[in-house]
Design a protein around this motif. Structure first.
Motif, PDB file in Angstrom:
ATOM      1  N   ARG A  30      56.844  -8.698  47.494  1.00  0.00           N
ATOM      2  CA  ARG A  30      56.681  -8.014  47.694  1.00  0.00           C
ATOM      3  C   ARG A  30      57.837  -7.008  47.072  1.00  0.00           C
ATOM      4  O   ARG A  30      58.795  -6.764  48.673  1.00  0.00           O
ATOM      5  N   ASP A  41      57.679  -3.105  54.466  1.00  0.00           N
ATOM      6  CA  ASP A  41      57.364  -4.471  54.308  1.00  0.00           C
ATOM      7  C   ASP A  41      57.765  -5.013  52.887  1.00  0.00           C
ATOM      8  O   ASP A  41      57.399  -5.832  53.063  1.00  0.00           O
ATOM      9  N   THR A  42      58.600  -4.213  53.016  1.00  0.00           N
ATOM     10  CA  THR A  42      59.227  -4.993  51.701  1.00  0.00           C
ATOM     11  C   THR A  42      59.759  -6.274  52.135  1.00  0.00           C
ATOM     12  O   THR A  42      60.561  -6.394  52.724  1.00  0.00           O
ATOM     13  N   ASP A  43      59.534  -7.388  51.345  1.00  0.00           N
ATOM     14  CA  ASP A  43      60.200  -8.454  51.464  1.00  0.00           C
ATOM     15  C   ASP A  43      61.706  -9.017  50.764  1.00  0.00           C
ATOM     16  O   ASP A  43      62.104 -10.074  50.811  1.00  0.00           O
ATOM     17  N   ARG A  83      64.093 -11.449  57.443  1.00  0.00           N
ATOM     18  CA  ARG A  83      63.143  -9.811  57.460  1.00  0.00           C
ATOM     19  C   ARG A  83      63.882  -8.964  55.702  1.00  0.00           C
ATOM     20  O   ARG A  83      62.387  -8.616  55.518  1.00  0.00           O
TER      21      ARG A  83
END
Length: 338
Positions: free
Chosen positions: A191, A251-253, A280
Motif C-alpha cells: 500500500r 493504511d498506507t504502509d 508504521r
C-alpha cells in the motif's frame, strides 16, 4: 583559450536580412526598436529571426574591439533552483572544474519555468558564450532553435531519458523511480503512496514517478495514495504533505518522496506523531543528501552523482568530447527507513 565548438556558423544580421528580404539596416532598426520601418517589414524581420534562432550580440557595441576574446571566456549555465541542494552540488562540480581552465560561469535560475529558461538562454547567448550548460532535456521550441543556431557546445545535465542536443551528462530518472519501487516491493510493501511537488514543472521528478508507477504495474500493484504540493520543495512541505496523505489513507504502509528534502520533513512528522519508521510507515527518498545519512535512522534513498555530473560536464567541454550521452548511473542506499 576557447572551448571546442560544434560545426556550424553563428546566425548573423545578414542572414536575417536575406531571410526577411529586407536590408541589414532595417533588421538593425527592428531589433533595436528604433528608427522607422513598416509594420510588415518588422513582422518579417521578427519572424525570420525566430526561424533562424538569431540572438543579438550584446558585446558588439560595448566591446567592439575585444568582443570575441571576452565572449570566449564565458560559459552560460541555467539551473531550475538554488533552494534545492541538488543544484548547488551540480554547480560546485561544474564551476570548480571550469575555474581551473580560465573560464567564467554566468548562472541563471529558471524556477522550473520553460518560458523563463527561454528568456535566460536568449540573454546568455547575446553575450556570445563559448558554451551553454542546461538542466534537463526538455526546452521550448524557440530555445531549441536558438541553441542549434548558436554554433557552440551545449551540455544538458542530470537526465538521460531522451535525445540531447549535443552532450548529455547524468542518469536515467525513470530507472531511479523503477529501482525505488522495486526496493519497496521486494520488502513486502503493498500500500505505497507518493509525496511530491508539481510534476508538470519538475519534469525529472515526473520521469521518476513514471518509472515508479511502471514498477508497481509490473508487480500487479497501483499507487495506493498520493499528495502533490504546488510549493517549493522543503522539509516543512514534506512533513505537511505526509501528514495530509496519512490522514486521508491511514493504511498506507510506505511512502516514496520526490526528493530527500521532503522525505526528511516526513521523517520529522513521524517523530512528532510517534509513528514508528518503518513499522508504521516506511519512507524512501531520492538524491542521498548528506543530512539524511545523519538522521537517527539513515534515510532509504537513491544516491545520484551530482558533483560528478558537474565535473563531467566541465571536462566534456574542455576536452572537446564528441556529442553523445555520458550516463553516470546511481546507487541505491538501503538506509533504515524502508
Amino acid at each position: 583559450m576557447t572551448l571546442h565548438q560544434v560545426p556550424g556558423r553563428l546566425v548573423t544580421i545578414a542572414d536575417v536580412a536575406r531571410e526577411a528580404q529586407v536590408g541589414e539596416s532595417t533588421v538593425s532598426r527592428v531589433l533595436r526598436g528604433q528608427g522607422s520601418y513598416s509594420k510588415r517589414a518588422g513582422e518579417r524581420v521578427l519572424e525570420a529571426a525566430a526561424r533562424l534562432g538569431y540572438v543579438p550580440n550584446r558585446l558588439a557595441g560595448s566591446l567592439a574591439g575585444n568582443a570575441d576574446s571576452v565572449g570566449s571566456q564565458l560559459v552560460g549555465v541555467v539551473i531550475p533552483s538554488l533552494t534545492n541542494i541538488v543544484f548547488p552540488d551540480l554547480l560546485r562540480g561544474l564551476t570548480g572544474d571550469l575555474d581551473t581552465t580560465g573560464f567564467q560561469s554566468v548562472i541563471g535560475v529558471s524556477d522550473y519555468d520553460p518560458a523563463r529558461e527561454e528568456t535566460l538562454v536568449e540573454s546568455l547567448l547575446s553575450w556570445r558564450p563559448s558554451a551553454l550548460v542546461l538542466t534537463g532535456l526538455e526546452h521550448t521550441a524557440l530555445t531549441v532553435t536558438r541553441l542549434r543556431a548558436a554554433g557552440i557546445r551545449i551540455v544538458e545535465m542530470i537526465d538521460t531519458d531522451g535525445p540531447g542536443l549535443d552532450i548529455v551528462v547524468g542518469f536515467s530518472n525513470r530507472a531511479v523511480g523503477h529501482a525505488s519501487a522495486r526496493h519497496l516491493i521486494e520488502r513486502g510493501y503493498r500500500r505505497i503512496g507518493y509525496v511530491g511537488h508539481d510534476l508538470s514543472r519538475d519534469l525529472r521528478a515526473a520521469k521518476r514517478f513514471a518509472g515508479f508507477e511502471a514498477a508497481l504495474r509490473e508487480a500487479g500493484l497501483s499507487l495506493h495514495s498520493q499528495e502533490l504540493v504546488f510549493d517549493r520543495s522543503s522539509a516543512a512541505v514534506g512533513r505537511a504533505a505526509l501528514e495530509a496523505l496519512m490522514a486521508r489513507a491511514p493504511d498506507t504502509d510506505a511512502v516514496y518522496f520526490s526528493n530527500d528534502d521532503m522525505a526528511l520533513g516526513g521523517y520529522f512528522g513521524c517523530l512528532g506523531r510517534s509513528w514508528a519508521v518503518p513499522g508504521r510507515v516506511a519512507l524512501f527518498g531520492c538524491h542521498a543528501l548528506d543530512i539524511t545519512a545523519a538522521m537517527p535512522q539513515p534515510l532509504s534513498t537513491i544516491r545520484t552523482p551530482r558533483l560528478e555530473i558537474g565535473r563531467a560536464a566541465a571536462r566534456s567541454l574542455a576536452d572537446g568530447a564528441l556529442a553523445g550521452t555520458i550516463d553516470l548511473g546511481f546507487e541505491l542506499c538501503q538506509g533504515a527507513t524502508a
